[in-house]
Design a protein around this motif. Structure first.
Motif, PDB file in Angstrom:
ATOM      1  N   ASN A  53       0.826  -1.216   0.000  1.00  0.00           N
ATOM      2  CA  ASN A  53       0.000   0.000   0.000  1.00  0.00           C
ATOM      3  C   ASN A  53       0.852   1.254   0.000  1.00  0.00           C
ATOM      4  N   GLU A  54       1.911   1.253   0.810  1.00  0.00           N
ATOM      5  CA  GLU A  54       2.784   2.434   0.840  1.00  0.00           C
ATOM      6  C   GLU A  54       3.471   2.633  -0.511  1.00  0.00           C
ATOM      7  N   GLY A  55       3.773   1.524  -1.201  1.00  0.00           N
ATOM      8  CA  GLY A  55       4.320   1.646  -2.545  1.00  0.00           C
ATOM      9  C   GLY A  55       3.348   2.337  -3.486  1.00  0.00           C
ATOM     10  N   PHE A  56       2.064   1.996  -3.373  1.00  0.00           N
ATOM     11  CA  PHE A  56       1.048   2.663  -4.192  1.00  0.00           C
ATOM     12  C   PHE A  56       0.923   4.147  -3.814  1.00  0.00           C
ATOM     13  N   LEU A  57       1.096   4.450  -2.526  1.00  0.00           N
ATOM     14  CA  LEU A  57       1.048   5.858  -2.114  1.00  0.00           C
ATOM     15  C   LEU A  57       2.193   6.656  -2.742  1.00  0.00           C
ATOM     16  N   LEU A  58       3.396   6.060  -2.756  1.00  0.00           N
ATOM     17  CA  LEU A  58       4.526   6.733  -3.400  1.00  0.00           C
ATOM     18  C   LEU A  58       4.244   6.948  -4.885  1.00  0.00           C
ATOM     19  N   LEU A  59       3.651   5.941  -5.518  1.00  0.00           N
ATOM     20  CA  LEU A  59       3.290   6.072  -6.927  1.00  0.00           C
ATOM     21  C   LEU A  59       2.278   7.202  -7.109  1.00  0.00           C
ATOM     22  N   GLY A  60       1.283   7.250  -6.233  1.00  0.00           N
ATOM     23  CA  GLY A  60       0.276   8.307  -6.314  1.00  0.00           C
ATOM     24  C   GLY A  60       0.874   9.690  -6.098  1.00  0.00           C
ATOM     25  N   LEU A  61       1.772   9.811  -5.120  1.00  0.00           N
ATOM     26  CA  LEU A  61       2.425  11.095  -4.860  1.00  0.00           C
ATOM     27  C   LEU A  61       3.222  11.550  -6.081  1.00  0.00           C
ATOM     28  N   HIS A  62       3.903  10.601  -6.721  1.00  0.00           N
ATOM     29  CA  HIS A  62       4.718  10.948  -7.890  1.00  0.00           C
ATOM     30  C   HIS A  62       3.855  11.351  -9.078  1.00  0.00           C
ATOM     31  N   ARG A  63       2.841  10.555  -9.381  1.00  0.00           N
ATOM     32  CA  ARG A  63       2.015  10.805 -10.560  1.00  0.00           C
ATOM     33  C   ARG A  63       1.118  12.036 -10.384  1.00  0.00           C
ATOM     34  N   SER A  64       0.768  12.358  -9.145  1.00  0.00           N
ATOM     35  CA  SER A  64      -0.098  13.523  -8.913  1.00  0.00           C
ATOM     36  C   SER A  64       0.609  14.839  -9.187  1.00  0.00           C
ATOM     37  N   LYS A  65       1.942  14.817  -9.282  1.00  0.00           N
ATOM     38  CA  LYS A  65       2.704  16.046  -9.510  1.00  0.00           C
ATOM     39  C   LYS A  65       2.893  16.346 -10.994  1.00  0.00           C
ATOM     40  N   ARG A  66       2.391  15.484 -11.871  1.00  0.00           N
ATOM     41  CA  ARG A  66       2.528  15.757 -13.297  1.00  0.00           C
ATOM     42  C   ARG A  66       1.802  17.058 -13.664  1.00  0.00           C
ATOM     43  N   PRO A  67       2.389  17.848 -14.548  1.00  0.00           N
ATOM     44  CA  PRO A  67       1.758  19.127 -14.910  1.00  0.00           C
ATOM     45  C   PRO A  67       0.486  18.924 -15.722  1.00  0.00           C
ATOM     46  N   ALA A  68      -0.349  19.935 -15.720  1.00  0.00           N
ATOM     47  CA  ALA A  68      -1.590  19.891 -16.501  1.00  0.00           C
ATOM     48  C   ALA A  68      -1.267  19.817 -17.984  1.00  0.00           C
ATOM     49  N   ASP A  69      -2.164  19.175 -18.732  1.00  0.00           N
ATOM     50  CA  ASP A  69      -2.000  19.088 -20.181  1.00  0.00           C
ATOM     51  C   ASP A  69      -3.372  19.253 -20.834  1.00  0.00           C
ATOM     52  N   ALA A  70      -3.430  19.050 -22.142  1.00  0.00           N
ATOM     53  CA  ALA A  70      -4.682  19.261 -22.868  1.00  0.00           C
ATOM     54  C   ALA A  70      -5.759  18.270 -22.459  1.00  0.00           C
ATOM     55  N   VAL A  71      -5.350  17.061 -22.099  1.00  0.00           N
ATOM     56  CA  VAL A  71      -6.317  16.030 -21.705  1.00  0.00           C
ATOM     57  C   VAL A  71      -6.802  16.248 -20.278  1.00  0.00           C
ATOM     58  N   HIS A  72      -5.908  16.675 -19.399  1.00  0.00           N
ATOM     59  CA  HIS A  72      -6.247  16.936 -17.994  1.00  0.00           C
ATOM     60  C   HIS A  72      -5.858  18.383 -17.664  1.00  0.00           C
ATOM     61  N   PRO A  73      -6.681  19.343 -18.053  1.00  0.00           N
ATOM     62  CA  PRO A  73      -6.324  20.757 -17.904  1.00  0.00           C
ATOM     63  C   PRO A  73      -6.178  21.225 -16.458  1.00  0.00           C
ATOM     64  N   PHE A  74      -6.736  20.477 -15.500  1.00  0.00           N
ATOM     65  CA  PHE A  74      -6.599  20.863 -14.102  1.00  0.00           C
ATOM     66  C   PHE A  74      -5.524  20.047 -13.386  1.00  0.00           C
ATOM     67  N   GLY A  75      -4.737  19.289 -14.128  1.00  0.00           N
ATOM     68  CA  GLY A  75      -3.645  18.541 -13.536  1.00  0.00           C
ATOM     69  C   GLY A  75      -4.068  17.136 -13.098  1.00  0.00           C
ATOM     70  N   TYR A  76      -3.158  16.479 -12.401  1.00  0.00           N
ATOM     71  CA  TYR A  76      -3.342  15.077 -12.016  1.00  0.00           C
ATOM     72  C   TYR A  76      -3.387  14.896 -10.496  1.00  0.00           C
ATOM     73  N   GLY A  77      -3.695  15.965  -9.767  1.00  0.00           N
ATOM     74  CA  GLY A  77      -3.673  15.902  -8.314  1.00  0.00           C
ATOM     75  C   GLY A  77      -4.562  14.826  -7.728  1.00  0.00           C
ATOM     76  N   THR A  78      -5.729  14.599  -8.348  1.00  0.00           N
ATOM     77  CA  THR A  78      -6.671  13.627  -7.789  1.00  0.00           C
ATOM     78  C   THR A  78      -6.230  12.184  -7.997  1.00  0.00           C
ATOM     79  N   GLU A  79      -5.145  11.967  -8.758  1.00  0.00           N
ATOM     80  CA  GLU A  79      -4.670  10.585  -8.933  1.00  0.00           C
ATOM     81  C   GLU A  79      -4.221   9.998  -7.605  1.00  0.00           C
TER      82      GLU A  79
END
Length: 326
Positions: A53-79
């Motif tokens: 589970n903690e491994g998934f949390l690290l993955l979530g923390l990393h992926r949530s920091k991706r910048p916004a793009d055309a597909v996800h204009p508000f970013g990836y924070g909710t990942e």
């Protein structure tokens, strides 16, 4: 707490939990192999699931920091919230499911094989309790930094960072699980009836199911969308409402897109004699001051709207669902 410090605290909490849970899981599995204890095996599975589970949390923390793009204009924070919900499912399906299956299976089969080397099992549990306590203290320290003084339960429910409250819940359940496993092994040793050990596995299974339910409920609210704290909203309303060019603040709505990412929308009624260029300058200044005071507010959308116009739009919005149902 600044955004950078909050992120560092989240990562530190997760890394500490991974280190302790991985070491504990290996130790428990070795002890379960030599002792044949169902409670010890359940605790080993528990610690292994926590590590995953903690491994998934690290993955979530990393992926949530991706910048916004055309597909996800508000970013990836909710990942991060998505992976947190996956964790709740894993705790229920793997941790709770295996513990219940193993414990109930041994009770139904009437297995009477005594626990071998119970002193080893109890010693491992004592050592695990120490390691889990260290991880729990780190998580609780980060939780204390986020508290608003509204009571322990309310402050917990108000948390927007799942990486902290998941580790805190997991470690709390782990400490209780160790005590339950020790109780099951101890009763089996005193009474000579190994079914107490199997019963301990069943109780641990129910404990994990309860933990998964609590986490699922909390994370569900974040996934659906929770507002920022009432203190933030009230402070923004008061600050904007004091400006001389503002006739009134019609409405403020906020949405957490991540632990440190808030979307804020506002409907504002300007005085009738304000020029358009002055309105533009005022809006720019309002946005700048809000971001300066509340760095977690990443996106601000201000709508210039009269009070009467806002009320009319609100009435139309409220009437829309009933019109569709007709």
């Amino acid at each position: 707490m600044t955004e950078t410090h909050a992120e560092d605290g989240s990562r530190k909490t997760v890394l500490a939990a991974i280190g302790s849970n991985l070491a504990i899981a290996v130790t428990k599995f070795v002890a379960a192999f030599f002792t044949g204890s169902a409670s010890m095996l359940a605790e080993g599975i528990h610690s292994l699931v926590d590590t995953t589970n903690e491994g998934f949390l690290l993955l979530g923390l990393h992926r949530s920091k991706r910048p916004a793009d055309a597909v996800h204009p508000f970013g990836y924070g909710t990942e991060l919230y998505f992976w947190a919900f996956v964790i709740a499912i894993l705790i229920f399906a793997l941790g709770s499911g295996f513990s219940l299956y193993d414990g109930i299976g041994k009770i139904v089969s009437g297995e009477r094989e005594p626990i071998e080397k119970p002193a080893v099992a109890l010693g491992v549990l004592a050592l695990s309790f120490v390691f889990e306590s260290v991880s729990w203290r780190i998580a609780y320290g980060e939780f204390q930094k986020t508290r608003r003084g509204r009571g322990l339960l309310q402050d917990f429910r108000d948390m927007k960072d799942p990486s902290i409250f998941i580790v805190l819940c997991e470690d709390s359940a782990a400490l209780l699980g160790i005590l339950i496993a020790a109780g099951g092994i101890g009763l089996s040793l005193v009474t000579g009836n190994p079914l107490f050990d199997a019963a301990g596995s069943v109780v641990i299974g129910f404990l994990l199911a309860a933990t998964a339910w609590v986490l699922a409920v909390e994370v569900k609210g974040l996934l659906i969308g929770e507002a920022a704290s009432p203190d933030l909203v009230e402070a923004v309303r008061e600050g904007v409402g004091r400006r001389p060019e503002i006739a009134g603040v019609n409405e403020i709505r906020t949405l957490h897109r991540g632990p440190s990412d808030v979307l804020l929308t506002m409907s504002v009624d300007f005085e009738d004699d304000i020029l358009s260029q002055d309105i533009e300058a005022a809006i720019s200044e309002i946005e700048s001051r809000i971001r300066q005071r509340f760095p977690i507010v990443r996106r601000i959308y201000i709508e210039v709207q009269s009070k009467a116009g806002h009320r009319s739009a609100a009435r139309q919005l409220d009437a829309a669902p009933s019109a569709e149902s007709d």
